[in-house]
Scaffold this motif. Sequence first.
Motif, mmCIF file in Angstrom:
data_model
loop_
_atom_site.group_PDB
_atom_site.id
_atom_site.type_symbol
_atom_site.label_atom_id
_atom_site.label_comp_id
_atom_site.label_asym_id
_atom_site.label_seq_id
_atom_site.Cartn_x
_atom_site.Cartn_y
_atom_site.Cartn_z
ATOM 1 N N LYS A 8 -13.077 -6.997 1.824
ATOM 2 C CA LYS A 8 -12.432 -6.119 2.804
ATOM 3 C C LYS A 8 -10.946 -6.452 2.948
ATOM 4 N N VAL A 9 -10.625 -7.727 2.846
ATOM 5 C CA VAL A 9 -9.223 -8.131 2.931
ATOM 6 C C VAL A 9 -8.445 -7.564 1.749
ATOM 7 N N ASP A 10 -9.043 -7.612 0.575
ATOM 8 C CA ASP A 10 -8.390 -7.056 -0.609
ATOM 9 C C ASP A 10 -8.197 -5.556 -0.483
ATOM 10 N N ILE A 11 -9.207 -4.879 0.033
ATOM 11 C CA ILE A 11 -9.111 -3.426 0.208
ATOM 12 C C ILE A 11 -8.015 -3.081 1.207
ATOM 13 N N LEU A 12 -7.960 -3.849 2.306
ATOM 14 C CA LEU A 12 -6.918 -3.598 3.310
ATOM 15 C C LEU A 12 -5.538 -3.821 2.719
ATOM 16 N N MET A 13 -5.361 -4.886 1.951
ATOM 17 C CA MET A 13 -4.069 -5.161 1.326
ATOM 18 C C MET A 13 -3.696 -4.058 0.344
ATOM 19 N N THR A 14 -4.687 -3.582 -0.404
ATOM 20 C CA THR A 14 -4.422 -2.508 -1.359
ATOM 21 C C THR A 14 -4.038 -1.223 -0.643
ATOM 22 N N VAL A 15 -4.699 -0.935 0.476
ATOM 23 C CA VAL A 15 -4.379 0.272 1.244
ATOM 24 C C VAL A 15 -2.955 0.200 1.782
ATOM 25 N N LEU A 16 -2.572 -0.957 2.324
ATOM 26 C CA LEU A 16 -1.219 -1.120 2.839
ATOM 27 C C LEU A 16 -0.187 -1.001 1.723
ATOM 28 N N PHE A 17 -0.509 -1.571 0.580
ATOM 29 C CA PHE A 17 0.395 -1.466 -0.569
ATOM 30 C C PHE A 17 0.497 -0.011 -1.023
ATOM 31 N N ALA A 18 -0.624 0.707 -1.022
ATOM 32 C CA ALA A 18 -0.622 2.116 -1.412
ATOM 33 C C ALA A 18 0.237 2.938 -0.462
ATOM 34 N N VAL A 19 0.141 2.662 0.831
ATOM 35 C CA VAL A 19 0.962 3.384 1.811
ATOM 36 C C VAL A 19 2.440 3.144 1.539
ATOM 37 N N ALA A 20 2.791 1.872 1.261
ATOM 38 C CA ALA A 20 4.193 1.546 0.981
ATOM 39 C C ALA A 20 4.691 2.252 -0.280
ATOM 40 N N VAL A 21 3.846 2.306 -1.311
ATOM 41 C CA VAL A 21 4.255 2.916 -2.584
ATOM 42 C C VAL A 21 4.371 4.429 -2.455
ATOM 43 N N PHE A 22 3.366 5.057 -1.866
ATOM 44 C CA PHE A 22 3.359 6.517 -1.808
ATOM 45 C C PHE A 22 4.342 7.082 -0.781
ATOM 46 N N THR A 23 4.848 6.237 0.112
ATOM 47 C CA THR A 23 5.874 6.702 1.050
ATOM 48 C C THR A 23 7.280 6.294 0.604
ATOM 49 N N MET A 24 7.412 5.843 -0.623
ATOM 50 C CA MET A 24 8.729 5.476 -1.138
ATOM 51 C C MET A 24 9.745 6.602 -1.026
ATOM 52 N N PRO A 25 9.372 7.857 -1.276
ATOM 53 C CA PRO A 25 10.377 8.939 -1.113
ATOM 54 C C PRO A 25 10.940 9.035 0.303
ATOM 55 N N ILE A 26 10.231 8.465 1.283
ATOM 56 C CA ILE A 26 10.693 8.523 2.671
ATOM 57 C C ILE A 26 11.562 7.314 3.005
ATOM 58 N N PHE A 31 18.498 4.370 1.630
ATOM 59 C CA PHE A 31 19.147 3.492 0.657
ATOM 60 C C PHE A 31 19.690 4.265 -0.552
ATOM 61 N N GLY A 32 19.547 5.579 -0.535
ATOM 62 C CA GLY A 32 20.050 6.398 -1.627
ATOM 63 C C GLY A 32 19.280 6.252 -2.915
#
Length: 375
Positions: A8-26, A31-32
């Motif tokens: 579950k810890v791994d899944i949570l970390m992956t979800v948080l990482f996914a949120v960070a990656v997929f919101t990169m355009p925002i 930072f241009g």
Amino acid sequence: MRPLWPPKVDILMTVLFAVAVFTMPIWLQPFGAAYPDLMQRFAIFGIFAIGFNILFGLTGYLSFGHAAFLGVGSYAAVWSFKLLSLNIVPAILLSIGIAGLFALAIGYVSLRRSGIYFAILTLAFAQMCYNLAYSVLTPITNGETGLRVLRDDPRVLDALVTGTSEVAVPRASFFGIEMSGMTGFWTCAVCLLIAFYIALRITRSPFGMMLRGIKSNQTRMNYIGFNTRPYTLVAFVVSGMYAGLAGALLAVVDPLAGAERMQWTASGEVVLMTILGGAGTLLGPFLGAVLIKYFENIFSALSDSTLFQAFSFLPDTAREVVVTIVSPFVGEGWHLTLGVLFMLVVIFLPGGLTEGFRRIARALRGGSGKKESSQ
């Protein structure tokens, strides 16, 4: 027996990482850096660095030849586009497989030595591959011009499905969806997420613990009866496959493969990414890749006129002084900024940027705890 790290810890970390990656355009907008080409490079070189960290960060084996697998992956992907199909699936699978076999051959020889001798061997193999691609194997690599996808390439699979292999503009696609612009970024982001989760599970597994033991004291492990060489070879091969995936994605977003991707500077760059972000950590290599590619693409584009506009709020004399001081660190001098940053990290944060974030988090927790206790 309960696992040391619950899934579950791994899944949570992956979800948080996914949120960070997929919101990169925002979050990259201020930072241009929120344009598709650069975000694609963030994701691709993040995969490259995460894979390199499996070897260097976990086992301590420093390779100066990983650019060879990056180049092999690119060449394999372009040949897949030329001979099989413009679909990215066979290209990615072929690149990962060929890069893995290539890593198996080089690792089998190089891992007979350790330390600086291992690093020099990998560097020698990478330079051999670069010279072969640049001059000797020109029928396969097209030499200094680079290998390109052409309209009249055979593309056997496409010809079987559609009846023709010719297209107006040959572009990589995922079952008809062209890999350009934001679509290319989303594809690279998904691959990054999968690569991150696999690296996470490897790190948490008994195999990962064995690799950490090798880094800690390989001699002692050999003395107590463990044969460490198969483990280091598997780590080398997996790391090479990650590099092959990164090379394939470079060809996916830009159907071109050149020998320059095999140069020793590319191998040194991924070493810098990993050390800067934090070797042996999960997020560190990705952070290092983002930072270096940001400097390479954003800082290198800054000019004196841009600096004058940025510091326009200052008086004229002060603005000229500030621009005179800052200008050597931007534009063509962006390497100087990166070098200073790298020295500061190595001297004050040996664990990389992730260590700095940990220190900040500990300080905040300590400060809040004291505040609560005083109340």
